[in-house]
Design an enzyme around this catalytic site. Structure first.
Site, PDB file in Angstrom:
ATOM      1  N   SER A 104       0.838  -1.199   0.000  1.00 26.03           N
ATOM      2  CA  SER A 104       0.000   0.000   0.000  1.00 26.03           C
ATOM      3  C   SER A 104       0.883   1.263   0.000  1.00 26.03           C
ATOM      4  O   SER A 104       1.698   1.428  -0.903  1.00 26.03           O
ATOM      5  CB  SER A 104      -0.972  -0.065   1.182  1.00 26.03           C
ATOM      6  OG  SER A 104      -2.033   0.840   1.009  1.00 26.03           O
TER       7      SER A 104
ATOM      8  N   ASP B  31      -9.939  -5.917  -3.805  1.00 26.94           N
ATOM      9  CA  ASP B  31      -9.397  -4.717  -3.152  1.00 26.94           C
ATOM     10  C   ASP B  31     -10.285  -3.500  -3.431  1.00 26.94           C
ATOM     11  O   ASP B  31     -10.531  -3.152  -4.581  1.00 26.94           O
ATOM     12  CB  ASP B  31      -7.975  -4.462  -3.677  1.00 26.94           C
ATOM     13  CG  ASP B  31      -7.191  -3.474  -2.831  1.00 26.94           C
ATOM     14  OD1 ASP B  31      -7.817  -2.664  -2.118  1.00 26.94           O
ATOM     15  OD2 ASP B  31      -5.956  -3.514  -2.885  1.00 26.94           O
TER      16      ASP B  31
ATOM     17  N   HIS C 288      -7.313  -6.040   0.259  1.00 24.28           N
ATOM     18  CA  HIS C 288      -6.146  -5.147   0.311  1.00 24.28           C
ATOM     19  C   HIS C 288      -4.962  -5.736   1.086  1.00 24.28           C
ATOM     20  O   HIS C 288      -3.880  -5.163   1.074  1.00 24.28           O
ATOM     21  CB  HIS C 288      -6.577  -3.809   0.933  1.00 24.28           C
ATOM     22  CG  HIS C 288      -5.597  -2.695   0.728  1.00 24.28           C
ATOM     23  ND1 HIS C 288      -5.248  -2.214  -0.522  1.00 24.28           N
ATOM     24  CD2 HIS C 288      -4.875  -1.958   1.618  1.00 24.28           C
ATOM     25  CE1 HIS C 288      -4.365  -1.232  -0.384  1.00 24.28           C
ATOM     26  NE2 HIS C 288      -4.123  -1.063   0.898  1.00 24.28           N
TER      27      HIS C 288
END
Length: 256
Positions: free
Chosen positions: A82, A207, A235
């Site tokens: 991320s 996600d 995610h």
């Protein structure tokens, strides 16, 4: 004191540095660190201002990358999840000689939606920034819930993330805000066209923060990179699919 918290485990001949995402810390990797440290010399890092890396204010992406590099091995596979994916990518761009391979996990070179580019709507990110000053613990928890939505193990995955956050003192609001600012403004789509090292991109089909539509777009933009989609992950694929996740990294090690 501005010290980056850093832990090294394992004796592998290849170094692997793991960089966590927004609001979190290196404890998020505990579900896979034993397995990975049996194959790599593993480096767990709290990004500046997060977890145990105290004494930092909000940093730009470039400054965050430089701060992390100061304690890093001479050469390593850099994996970023991320927000951490942007930090790892920045290091690959500015210090390619230090990066044996680049791995991004549930990350986007441009998190914010733009013209003909899927992403998080800018007003959603701005909303998170606004809510941080009102009730930042609740805002972080909402962001975490978004990360696991839709998976078969969503509830337990969200609990695992929340436990990671609550295990250590919360980051300062300006650090969290600075991280959101990076997610809102950074765009590395063009610069990453030219990275010279092996480049593996991992995604979750479910996600909600990094839409799967970006995968074929980046396959086209970055033909030298490889992509892999975890069919039932959101995610945080390393939490929902730890065995499959580690297999991919061990396979990458054989190729670098």
């Amino acid at each position: 004191m501005n010290n980056i918290w850093w832990q090294t485990k394992g004796q592998g001949n290849v170094h692997l540095v793991l960089l966590h995402g927004w609001g979190l810390n290196a404890e998020v990797w505990r579900c896979i660190d034993e397995e990975l440290s049996s194959h790599f010399t593993l480096h767990l890092v709290d990004l500046p201002g997060f977890g145990r890396s105290r004494g930092f204010g909000a940093l730009s992406l470039a400054d965050m990358a430089e701060a992390v590099l100061q304690q890093a091995p001479d050469k390593a596979i850099w994996l970023g999840w991320s927000l951490g994916g942007l930090v790892a990518s920045q290091i690959a761009l500015t210090h390619p000689e230090r990066v044996q391979a680049l791995v991004t996990v549930a990350s986007s070179p441009c998190f914010s939606a733009r013209d003909e580019w899927p992403g998080i709507k800018p007003d959603v990110l701005a909303g998170f920034q606004q809510q941080l000053s009102d009730d930042f613990q609740r805002t972080v928890e909402r962001f975490l819930a978004l990360q696991t939505m839709g998976t078969e193990t969503a509830r337990q995955d969200a609990r695992a993330l929340k436990k990671t956050v609550l295990a250590l003192p919360m980051p300062e609001v300006d650090v969290l805000n600075g991280g959101l600012e990076i997610l809102k403004t950074v765009d590395l789509r063009q610069p990453l066209q030219n990275v010279p090292m092996p480049f593996l991109r991992l995604y979750g089909y479910l996600d909600g923060l990094v839409p799967r539509k970006v995968v074929p777009m980046l396959d086209k933009l970055w033909p030298h990179s490889e992509s892999y989609i975890f069919a039932k992950a959101a995610h945080a694929p390393f939490i929902s699919h730890p065995v499959e996740f580690c297999h991919l990294l061990v396979a990458l090690k054989q190729r670098v």
